[in-house]
Motif scaffolding. Structure first.
Motif, PDB file in Angstrom:
ATOM      1  N   LYS A 156       0.826  -1.207   0.000  1.00 50.27           N
ATOM      2  CA  LYS A 156       0.000   0.000   0.000  1.00 50.27           C
ATOM      3  C   LYS A 156       0.859   1.255   0.000  1.00 50.27           C
ATOM      4  N   ALA A 157       0.385   2.255  -0.733  1.00 50.44           N
ATOM      5  CA  ALA A 157       0.985   3.586  -0.648  1.00 50.44           C
ATOM      6  C   ALA A 157       0.370   4.284   0.554  1.00 50.44           C
ATOM      7  N   ALA A 158       1.173   5.055   1.264  1.00 53.24           N
ATOM      8  CA  ALA A 158       0.682   5.831   2.399  1.00 53.24           C
ATOM      9  C   ALA A 158       1.453   7.140   2.452  1.00 53.24           C
ATOM     10  N   SER A 159       0.817   8.166   2.959  1.00 51.37           N
ATOM     11  CA  SER A 159       1.471   9.460   3.086  1.00 51.37           C
ATOM     12  C   SER A 159       2.384   9.460   4.303  1.00 51.37           C
ATOM     13  N   ALA A 160       3.660   9.738   4.095  1.00 47.61           N
ATOM     14  CA  ALA A 160       4.613   9.759   5.202  1.00 47.61           C
ATOM     15  C   ALA A 160       4.259  10.828   6.222  1.00 47.61           C
ATOM     16  N   SER A 161       3.587  11.885   5.790  1.00 46.17           N
ATOM     17  CA  SER A 161       3.258  12.960   6.725  1.00 46.17           C
ATOM     18  C   SER A 161       2.325  12.476   7.832  1.00 46.17           C
ATOM     19  N   ARG A 162       1.636  11.368   7.596  1.00 44.40           N
ATOM     20  CA  ARG A 162       0.707  10.824   8.592  1.00 44.40           C
ATOM     21  C   ARG A 162       1.090   9.410   9.027  1.00 44.40           C
ATOM     22  N   ASN A 163       2.333   8.997   8.777  1.00 37.85           N
ATOM     23  CA  ASN A 163       2.731   7.633   9.092  1.00 37.85           C
ATOM     24  C   ASN A 163       4.127   7.634   9.718  1.00 37.85           C
ATOM     25  N   ASP A 164       4.188   7.397  11.013  1.00 37.02           N
ATOM     26  CA  ASP A 164       5.470   7.463  11.720  1.00 37.02           C
ATOM     27  C   ASP A 164       6.443   6.375  11.263  1.00 37.02           C
ATOM     28  N   GLY A 165       5.950   5.213  10.859  1.00 39.64           N
ATOM     29  CA  GLY A 165       6.824   4.154  10.362  1.00 39.64           C
ATOM     30  C   GLY A 165       7.579   4.600   9.117  1.00 39.64           C
ATOM     31  N   LEU A 166       6.878   5.268   8.210  1.00 37.18           N
ATOM     32  CA  LEU A 166       7.526   5.776   7.000  1.00 37.18           C
ATOM     33  C   LEU A 166       8.506   6.901   7.342  1.00 37.18           C
ATOM     34  N   GLN A 167       8.208   7.679   8.371  1.00 36.20           N
ATOM     35  CA  GLN A 167       9.127   8.737   8.783  1.00 36.20           C
ATOM     36  C   GLN A 167      10.414   8.149   9.364  1.00 36.20           C
ATOM     37  N   VAL A 168      10.298   7.057  10.112  1.00 34.87           N
ATOM     38  CA  VAL A 168      11.497   6.377  10.618  1.00 34.87           C
ATOM     39  C   VAL A 168      12.339   5.877   9.441  1.00 34.87           C
ATOM     40  N   ALA A 169      11.685   5.261   8.441  1.00 32.18           N
ATOM     41  CA  ALA A 169      12.407   4.759   7.263  1.00 32.18           C
ATOM     42  C   ALA A 169      13.081   5.907   6.521  1.00 32.18           C
ATOM     43  N   ASP A 170      12.388   7.038   6.363  1.00 36.59           N
ATOM     44  CA  ASP A 170      12.959   8.204   5.689  1.00 36.59           C
ATOM     45  C   ASP A 170      14.196   8.713   6.420  1.00 36.59           C
ATOM     46  N   MET A 171      14.085   8.851   7.728  1.00 37.53           N
ATOM     47  CA  MET A 171      15.216   9.366   8.511  1.00 37.53           C
ATOM     48  C   MET A 171      16.399   8.403   8.452  1.00 37.53           C
ATOM     49  N   LEU A 172      16.137   7.099   8.554  1.00 37.34           N
ATOM     50  CA  LEU A 172      17.221   6.119   8.463  1.00 37.34           C
ATOM     51  C   LEU A 172      17.912   6.188   7.105  1.00 37.34           C
ATOM     52  N   ALA A 173      17.124   6.294   6.039  1.00 35.96           N
ATOM     53  CA  ALA A 173      17.712   6.394   4.696  1.00 35.96           C
ATOM     54  C   ALA A 173      18.617   7.623   4.609  1.00 35.96           C
ATOM     55  N   GLY A 174      18.161   8.744   5.164  1.00 39.56           N
ATOM     56  CA  GLY A 174      18.969   9.963   5.144  1.00 39.56           C
ATOM     57  C   GLY A 174      20.251   9.829   5.944  1.00 39.56           C
ATOM     58  N   PHE A 175      20.148   9.260   7.153  1.00 46.04           N
ATOM     59  CA  PHE A 175      21.352   9.075   7.970  1.00 46.04           C
ATOM     60  C   PHE A 175      22.367   8.170   7.271  1.00 46.04           C
ATOM     61  N   ILE A 176      21.904   7.045   6.743  1.00 45.12           N
ATOM     62  CA  ILE A 176      22.805   6.067   6.115  1.00 45.12           C
ATOM     63  C   ILE A 176      23.400   6.626   4.829  1.00 45.12           C
ATOM     64  N   ARG A 177      22.654   7.448   4.139  1.00 44.21           N
ATOM     65  CA  ARG A 177      23.176   8.053   2.918  1.00 44.21           C
ATOM     66  C   ARG A 177      24.297   9.046   3.237  1.00 44.21           C
ATOM     67  N   ASN A 178      24.124   9.817   4.297  1.00 40.92           N
ATOM     68  CA  ASN A 178      25.072  10.881   4.621  1.00 40.92           C
ATOM     69  C   ASN A 178      26.214  10.455   5.532  1.00 40.92           C
ATOM     70  N   ASP A 179      25.935   9.536   6.465  1.00 40.29           N
ATOM     71  CA  ASP A 179      26.970   9.122   7.417  1.00 40.29           C
ATOM     72  C   ASP A 179      26.581   7.776   8.030  1.00 40.29           C
ATOM     73  N   PRO A 180      26.903   6.672   7.351  1.00 32.64           N
ATOM     74  CA  PRO A 180      26.487   5.353   7.842  1.00 32.64           C
ATOM     75  C   PRO A 180      26.950   5.046   9.259  1.00 32.64           C
ATOM     76  N   SER A 181      28.085   5.593   9.662  1.00 37.59           N
ATOM     77  CA  SER A 181      28.606   5.284  10.999  1.00 37.59           C
ATOM     78  C   SER A 181      27.799   5.955  12.106  1.00 37.59           C
ATOM     79  N   SER A 182      26.915   6.886  11.756  1.00 35.34           N
ATOM     80  CA  SER A 182      26.123   7.569  12.779  1.00 35.34           C
ATOM     81  C   SER A 182      25.050   6.665  13.387  1.00 35.34           C
ATOM     82  N   ILE A 183      24.682   5.600  12.691  1.00 34.35           N
ATOM     83  CA  ILE A 183      23.673   4.663  13.198  1.00 34.35           C
ATOM     84  C   ILE A 183      24.408   3.451  13.763  1.00 34.35           C
ATOM     85  N   ARG A 184      24.304   3.296  15.077  1.00 33.65           N
ATOM     86  CA  ARG A 184      25.045   2.240  15.764  1.00 33.65           C
ATOM     87  C   ARG A 184      24.134   1.189  16.398  1.00 33.65           C
ATOM     88  N   SER A 185      22.847   1.314  16.183  1.00 33.46           N
ATOM     89  CA  SER A 185      21.907   0.374  16.793  1.00 33.46           C
ATOM     90  C   SER A 185      22.135  -1.030  16.243  1.00 33.46           C
TER      91      SER A 185
END
Length: 195
Positions: A156-185
């Motif tokens: 399903k398509a969903a609007s990220a503006s109303r979906n926290d799961g998609l916002q987590v995915a967006d933020m992770l993609a941005g972090f990993i694109r710019n600085d993979p070492s910043s995510i240590r979980s």
């Protein structure tokens, strides 16, 4: 229990590098056995309940707090992030339509998520409306890659503006694109592609 897979990406599937295509494409998949809710972080940061965490639009201070939240507090069964160096992709991959490139990369992420959670799950991708062509391409690509007897309940398509799961995915993609070492979980598996 409904398992949800949230998918977002940073970058584009094009190969015209001299005309502005991104060299990196990062696809993030987050699997959860409940709907993700980032309101506790919004409250901590004094943000309104409808604030959208979007990497490219988020202030550095909020990014840092979000990164800390991922690294220390967020508990979900699995995250796979694919960091794709598009200049190293095969000529076969370069000849595919953009939809197919994204579908192939999402599929590579999904098959690396915890197997026991995939059955009967629903996949959500960021989109204001259903893009039938992309949805069909993704469904076909996933079905060819899944083990026999395994299926997803829906895509399903969903609007990220109303979906926290998609916002987590967006933020992770941005972090990993710019600085993979910043995510240590430990829950985040980063795959370089092609390896």
């Amino acid at each position: 229990m409904t398992i949800r897979i949230y998918v977002d990406w940073s970058g584009d599937p094009g190969f015209k590098f001299r005309q502005g295509s991104s060299e990196l494409l990062v696809v993030a998949t987050v699997i959860s056995d409940e709907e993700l809710d980032m309101n506790s972080l919004r409250l901590k940061l004094s943000l309104p309940e409808d604030y959208e965490f979007h990497f490219s639009k988020t202030d550095r201070r909020i990014r840092e707090q979000f990164r800390n939240y991922i690294n220390t507090e967020l508990e979900i069964p699995g995250v796979v992030v694919l960091r794709v160096d598009k200049q190293l992709l095969s000529s076969n991959m370069r000849q595919k339509r953009g939809e197919q490139v994204i579908a192939d990369l999402i599929t590579h992420c999904v098959v690396n998520l915890p197997f026991e959670l995939l059955q009967n799950s629903t996949l959500y991708y960021d989109g204001e409306k259903e893009q039938q062509s992309f949805k069909n391409t993704l469904r076909t690509t996933l079905s060819h890659a899944m083990q026999a007897g395994m299926f997803l309940r829906g895509i399903k398509a969903a609007s990220a503006s109303r979906n926290d799961g998609l916002q987590v995915a967006d933020m992770l993609a941005g972090f990993i694109r710019n600085d993979p070492s910043s995510i240590r979980s430990n829950m985040v598996r980063i795959i370089s592609y092609p390896d």
